[in-house]
Write an enzyme that holds these catalytic residues in place. Structure first.
Site, PDB file in Angstrom:
ATOM      1  N   ARG A 232      -8.437  -0.718   4.191  1.00  0.00           N
ATOM      2  CA  ARG A 232      -7.712   0.277   3.614  1.00  0.00           C
ATOM      3  C   ARG A 232      -5.950  -0.294   3.483  1.00  0.00           C
ATOM      4  NH1 ARG A 232      -7.213   5.696   7.089  1.00  0.00           N
ATOM      5  NH2 ARG A 232      -5.460   6.119   4.988  1.00  0.00           N
TER       6      ARG A 232
ATOM      7  N   ILE B  86       1.703  18.304   8.743  1.00  0.00           N
ATOM      8  CA  ILE B  86       2.511  18.207   7.232  1.00  0.00           C
ATOM      9  C   ILE B  86       3.989  19.335   7.705  1.00  0.00           C
ATOM     10  CG2 ILE B  86       1.245  16.881   6.549  1.00  0.00           C
ATOM     11  CD1 ILE B  86       0.090  19.767   5.210  1.00  0.00           C
ATOM     12  N   ASP B  87       4.294  20.060   8.791  1.00  0.00           N
ATOM     13  CA  ASP B  87       4.880  21.122   8.679  1.00  0.00           C
ATOM     14  C   ASP B  87       6.495  21.087   8.064  1.00  0.00           C
ATOM     15  OD1 ASP B  87       5.189  18.960  11.055  1.00  0.00           O
ATOM     16  OD2 ASP B  87       6.641  20.678  11.439  1.00  0.00           O
ATOM     17  N   LEU B  88       6.510  19.542   7.813  1.00  0.00           N
ATOM     18  CA  LEU B  88       7.929  19.283   7.021  1.00  0.00           C
ATOM     19  C   LEU B  88       8.300  19.409   5.678  1.00  0.00           C
ATOM     20  CD1 LEU B  88       9.114  16.016   9.401  1.00  0.00           C
ATOM     21  CD2 LEU B  88       9.979  17.973   9.738  1.00  0.00           C
TER      22      LEU B  88
ATOM     23  N   ASP C  64       3.821   0.483  11.977  1.00  0.00           N
ATOM     24  CA  ASP C  64       2.834  -0.208  11.447  1.00  0.00           C
ATOM     25  C   ASP C  64       2.744  -1.425  11.919  1.00  0.00           C
ATOM     26  OD1 ASP C  64       2.037   2.054  10.490  1.00  0.00           O
ATOM     27  OD2 ASP C  64       2.925   1.535   7.947  1.00  0.00           O
TER      28      ASP C  64
ATOM     29  N   ILE D 108       7.391   6.871  17.162  1.00  0.00           N
ATOM     30  CA  ILE D 108       6.506   7.520  15.869  1.00  0.00           C
ATOM     31  C   ILE D 108       5.377   8.331  16.524  1.00  0.00           C
ATOM     32  CG2 ILE D 108       6.448   7.295  12.956  1.00  0.00           C
ATOM     33  CD1 ILE D 108       9.880   6.512  14.264  1.00  0.00           C
TER      34      ILE D 108
ATOM     35  N   ARG E 127      -0.765  14.473  13.529  1.00  0.00           N
ATOM     36  CA  ARG E 127      -0.012  14.372  12.178  1.00  0.00           C
ATOM     37  C   ARG E 127       0.138  15.288  11.108  1.00  0.00           C
ATOM     38  NH1 ARG E 127      -1.638   7.974   9.584  1.00  0.00           N
ATOM     39  NH2 ARG E 127       0.399   8.653   8.865  1.00  0.00           N
TER      40      ARG E 127
ATOM     41  N   LYS F  24       0.695  -0.974  -0.131  1.00  0.00           N
ATOM     42  CA  LYS F  24      -0.064   0.083  -0.061  1.00  0.00           C
ATOM     43  C   LYS F  24       0.401   1.233   0.088  1.00  0.00           C
ATOM     44  CE  LYS F  24      -1.765   1.736   4.284  1.00  0.00           C
ATOM     45  NZ  LYS F  24      -1.430   3.314   3.760  1.00  0.00           N
ATOM     46  N   ASN F  25       1.791   1.044   0.940  1.00  0.00           N
ATOM     47  CA  ASN F  25       2.594   2.670   1.123  1.00  0.00           C
ATOM     48  C   ASN F  25       3.884   2.795  -0.448  1.00  0.00           C
ATOM     49  OD1 ASN F  25       1.001   3.022   3.591  1.00  0.00           O
ATOM     50  ND2 ASN F  25       2.617   2.226   4.394  1.00  0.00           N
TER      51      ASN F  25
ATOM     52  N   CYS G  37      -5.751   7.550   9.010  1.00  0.00           N
ATOM     53  CA  CYS G  37      -6.203   7.255  10.157  1.00  0.00           C
ATOM     54  C   CYS G  37      -5.560   7.678  12.063  1.00  0.00           C
ATOM     55  CB  CYS G  37      -5.571   5.971  10.572  1.00  0.00           C
ATOM     56  SG  CYS G  37      -5.864   4.589   9.752  1.00  0.00           S
TER      57      CYS G  37
ATOM     58  N   ARG H 195      -4.423   9.615   4.529  1.00  0.00           N
ATOM     59  CA  ARG H 195      -3.138  11.072   4.717  1.00  0.00           C
ATOM     60  C   ARG H 195      -2.114  10.934   3.447  1.00  0.00           C
ATOM     61  NH1 ARG H 195       0.089  13.606   8.335  1.00  0.00           N
ATOM     62  NH2 ARG H 195       1.993  13.385   7.480  1.00  0.00           N
TER      63      ARG H 195
HETATM   64  C1  UD1 Z   1       3.922   6.845   6.706  1.00  0.00           C
HETATM   65  C2  UD1 Z   1       3.583   5.968   6.419  1.00  0.00           C
HETATM   66  C3  UD1 Z   1       2.890   5.342   7.273  1.00  0.00           C
HETATM   67  C4  UD1 Z   1       3.688   4.342   8.465  1.00  0.00           C
HETATM   68  C5  UD1 Z   1       4.467   6.644   8.407  1.00  0.00           C
HETATM   69  C6  UD1 Z   1       5.912   5.983   9.335  1.00  0.00           C
HETATM   70  C7  UD1 Z   1       2.092   5.999   4.035  1.00  0.00           C
HETATM   71  C8  UD1 Z   1       1.180   6.315   2.794  1.00  0.00           C
HETATM   72  N1  UD1 Z   1       2.085   6.207   5.092  1.00  0.00           N
HETATM   73  O1  UD1 Z   1       3.159   7.977   6.948  1.00  0.00           O
HETATM   74  O2  UD1 Z   1       2.004   3.811   7.400  1.00  0.00           O
HETATM   75  O3  UD1 Z   1       3.794   4.970  10.148  1.00  0.00           O
HETATM   76  O4  UD1 Z   1       5.114   6.652   7.246  1.00  0.00           O
HETATM   77  O5  UD1 Z   1       6.661   4.572   8.993  1.00  0.00           O
HETATM   78  O6  UD1 Z   1       3.928   5.365   2.969  1.00  0.00           O
HETATM   79  N2  UD1 Z   1       5.903  14.004  10.632  1.00  0.00           N
HETATM   80  C9  UD1 Z   1       5.952  15.591  11.444  1.00  0.00           C
HETATM   81  N3  UD1 Z   1       5.287  16.516  10.480  1.00  0.00           N
HETATM   82  C10 UD1 Z   1       5.587  16.548   9.102  1.00  0.00           C
HETATM   83  C11 UD1 Z   1       5.184  14.493   8.813  1.00  0.00           C
HETATM   84  C12 UD1 Z   1       5.905  13.805   9.444  1.00  0.00           C
HETATM   85  O7  UD1 Z   1       5.897  16.090  12.347  1.00  0.00           O
HETATM   86  O8  UD1 Z   1       5.487  17.698   8.071  1.00  0.00           O
HETATM   87  C13 UD1 Z   1       5.825  13.114  11.821  1.00  0.00           C
HETATM   88  C14 UD1 Z   1       4.567  12.322  11.954  1.00  0.00           C
HETATM   89  O9  UD1 Z   1       3.611  13.338  12.421  1.00  0.00           O
HETATM   90  C15 UD1 Z   1       4.983  11.031  12.570  1.00  0.00           C
HETATM   91  C16 UD1 Z   1       6.092  10.930  12.244  1.00  0.00           C
HETATM   92  O10 UD1 Z   1       6.758  12.357  11.986  1.00  0.00           O
HETATM   93  O11 UD1 Z   1       5.101  11.192  13.968  1.00  0.00           O
HETATM   94  C17 UD1 Z   1       6.148   9.740  10.997  1.00  0.00           C
HETATM   95  O12 UD1 Z   1       5.693  10.862   9.665  1.00  0.00           O
HETATM   96  P1  UD1 Z   1       6.103  10.219   8.486  1.00  0.00           P
HETATM   97  O13 UD1 Z   1       7.082   9.754   8.187  1.00  0.00           O
HETATM   98  O14 UD1 Z   1       5.572  11.487   7.923  1.00  0.00           O
HETATM   99  O15 UD1 Z   1       4.782   9.596   8.053  1.00  0.00           O
HETATM  100  P2  UD1 Z   1       3.414  10.001   7.010  1.00  0.00           P
HETATM  101  O16 UD1 Z   1       4.150   9.469   5.480  1.00  0.00           O
HETATM  102  O17 UD1 Z   1       2.245  10.027   6.875  1.00  0.00           O
END
Ligand code: UD1
Length: 417
Positions: free
Chosen positions: A397, A123-125, A305, A327, A121, A22-23, A116, A92
């Site tokens: 999902r 998206i600041d990064l 996960d 995480i 969660r 999926k990812n 979920c 997301r």
């Molecule tokens: C992806 C996976 C998800 C997995 C996660 C971590 C997909 C579709 N989903 O989610 O299944 O659980 O990686 O392996 O690939 N964060 C911030 N700011 C940001 C972005 C992330 O603070 O702008 C934090 C998140 O809140 C979280 C951590 O970084 O605590 C990891 O997030 P991220 O690696 O971005 O996960 P996703 O890409 O959402």
């Protein structure tokens, strides 16, 4: 209400194939819009998140055809740069479209993504990196208005190796002039799969799998075919299902390299593993051993996960196990449901203390998110009596025909209304 009914205690046997990840498929499908032509993606699982991604592609003006596990996307007539709130909030990973739309259209309008509920969660990064690359972003009425006309390649240092942010930067930067570098990039296998797909379309991306990724911009991309990597989280789910139910199974079409952190936990807990090039055979022990400490961390560490799945397994281990979730906040929501089944678990902040019990007992439980649902299925397979798992839409999902696969392995599992 729709639910999965599982009668526990039947040892598993036989073999199944693991479906595409999926990812990996979600960012690859988003990336198809970069080429402006036809791409054929193989090994696409049948998941509701994939259906949502197809809806987004259609909304943007792509022609999409699905033939079994092949998805053909033609983005020649891409017209839209806007993803409606209803689609954006379904998952997301819809945020991944932002980089891809900007690369094609230079402007995009999206709202904050859904998915979920795993604590905050943000998206600041993503936003910080895009701004560093010259994208102008302003928020109005819950929507992000983005303009990449002044895009200019740069070195981006991610404060955390975010999977989504790494993918978004790759998508935004591959059609450009000059080189963009991501430092402290996510190293997940799904990033490598995206790199392979982008390069197959003619992009020049290198370094995926390490923490520095270089994207040498090219003028345009072209059509191609690509096959999605196997889903390592789904693989870990079936392996743990065997641990809880007992028995011996073979999973095929899997990449054992991607599962190393999970396999080492399985071995420590008493599994006998026979590992081949693209298959893994597992024989469950008579009694699961406890694990002193599992700490979730970015790849190649233990995947967040798979944490709920491990917790189900350790609920019936000999002795005490600890799991530290580093995480996502709020990712222990399966614990209270496992406790309804008789598990002895204490949650203290980001730490779960699991005192193994002899057996769990079937009852009605509720998936709180995708992976918690999978964890409950795993627990139910080893529990006494019947378990009804509600909120199956979460499980849909990420798991393609879960009940059918379990039945092939000899489990008593049924979807009921
Ligand atoms: C992806 C996976 C998800 C997995 C996660 C971590 C997909 C579709 N989903 O989610 O299944 O659980 O990686 O392996 O690939 N964060 C911030 N700011 C940001 C972005 C992330 O603070 O702008 C934090 C998140 O809140 C979280 C951590 O970084 O605590 C990891 O997030 P991220 O690696 O971005 O996960 P996703 O890409 O959402």
């Amino acid at each position: 209400m729709e639910h999965i009914n599982i009668s526990g205690g039947y040892p598993l046997s036989g073999e199944i194939d693991i479906h595409g990840a999926k990812n990996a498929v979600l960012p690859v499908l988003a990336a198809t819009i970069l080429c402006g032509d036809e791409c054929v993606i193989h090994n696409c699982p049948q998941l509701s998140d994939v259906e949502t991604t197809i809806e987004i592609l259609c909304e943007l003006g792509c022609r999409v055809k699905r033939e079994n596990n092949h998805i053909i996307v033609n983005s020649g007539n891409l017209s839209g740069n806007f993803i409606p709130h209803s689609l954006m909030t379904k998952m997301r990973s819809s945020i991944i479209f932002l980089g891809a739309i900007l690369a094609r259209h230079k402007t995009a309008v999206v709202c904050f993504p859904g998915g979920c509920e795993l604590g905050p969660r943000p998206i600041d990064l993503h936003i910080k990196a895009f701004r560093k690359l010259g994208v102008k972003i302003h928020e109005a009425h819950g929507f992000l208005h983005c303009d990449a006309k002044d895009f200019s390649p740069a070195g981006i240092h991610l404060d955390f190796p975010s999977v989504g942010a790494t993918e978004n930067i790759m998508l935004l930067s591959c059609i450009s002039k000059g080189e963009t570098t991501i430092i402290n990039a996510a190293r997940e296998p799904e990033i490598q799969d995206l790199q392979d797909f982008l390069n197959a379309m003619g992009a020049k991306v290198s370094g995926a799998g390490s923490s520095i990724i270089r994207i040498q911009g090219v003028d345009k991309l072209h059509s191609t075919e690509h096959s999605i990597i196997p889903d390592r989280i789904v693989a870990s789910t079936y392996l743990s299902a065997c641990m809880c139910a007992g028995g011996k199974i073979l999973i095929n079409k899997v990449n054992p390299q991607h599962l190393q952190a999970y396999l080492s936990i399985l071995e420590e807990s008493g599994a006998k593993l026979d590992i081949y090039n693209s298959s893994i055979e597992i024989t469950a022990p008579d009694k699961i051993k406890n694990i002193n400490m599992i700490r979730t961390s970015p790849y190649p560490g233990f995947p967040t996960d798979s944490q709920s799945i491990a917790m189900s397994m350790l609920s019936v281990a000999e002795g005490t196990s600890l799991i530290k979730e580093t995480i996502f906040e709020g990712r222990f929501r399966h614990a209270s449901e496992l406790m309804k089944m008789g598990a002895d678990i204490k949650i203290e902040g980001d730490l779960a203390i699991i005192q193994g019990v002899n057996r769990l007992k079937g009852t009605d439980v509720y998936a709180k998110d995708l992976r918690s649902g999978a964890g409950l299925v795993v627990a139910a397979l080893g529990a006494d009596g019947d378990t009804n798992i509600f909120n199956t839409h979460y499980i849909d999902r990420g798991y393609d025909r879960l009940c059918d696969q379990l039945i092939i392995l000899g489990a008593k599992a049924e979807r009921k209304n």
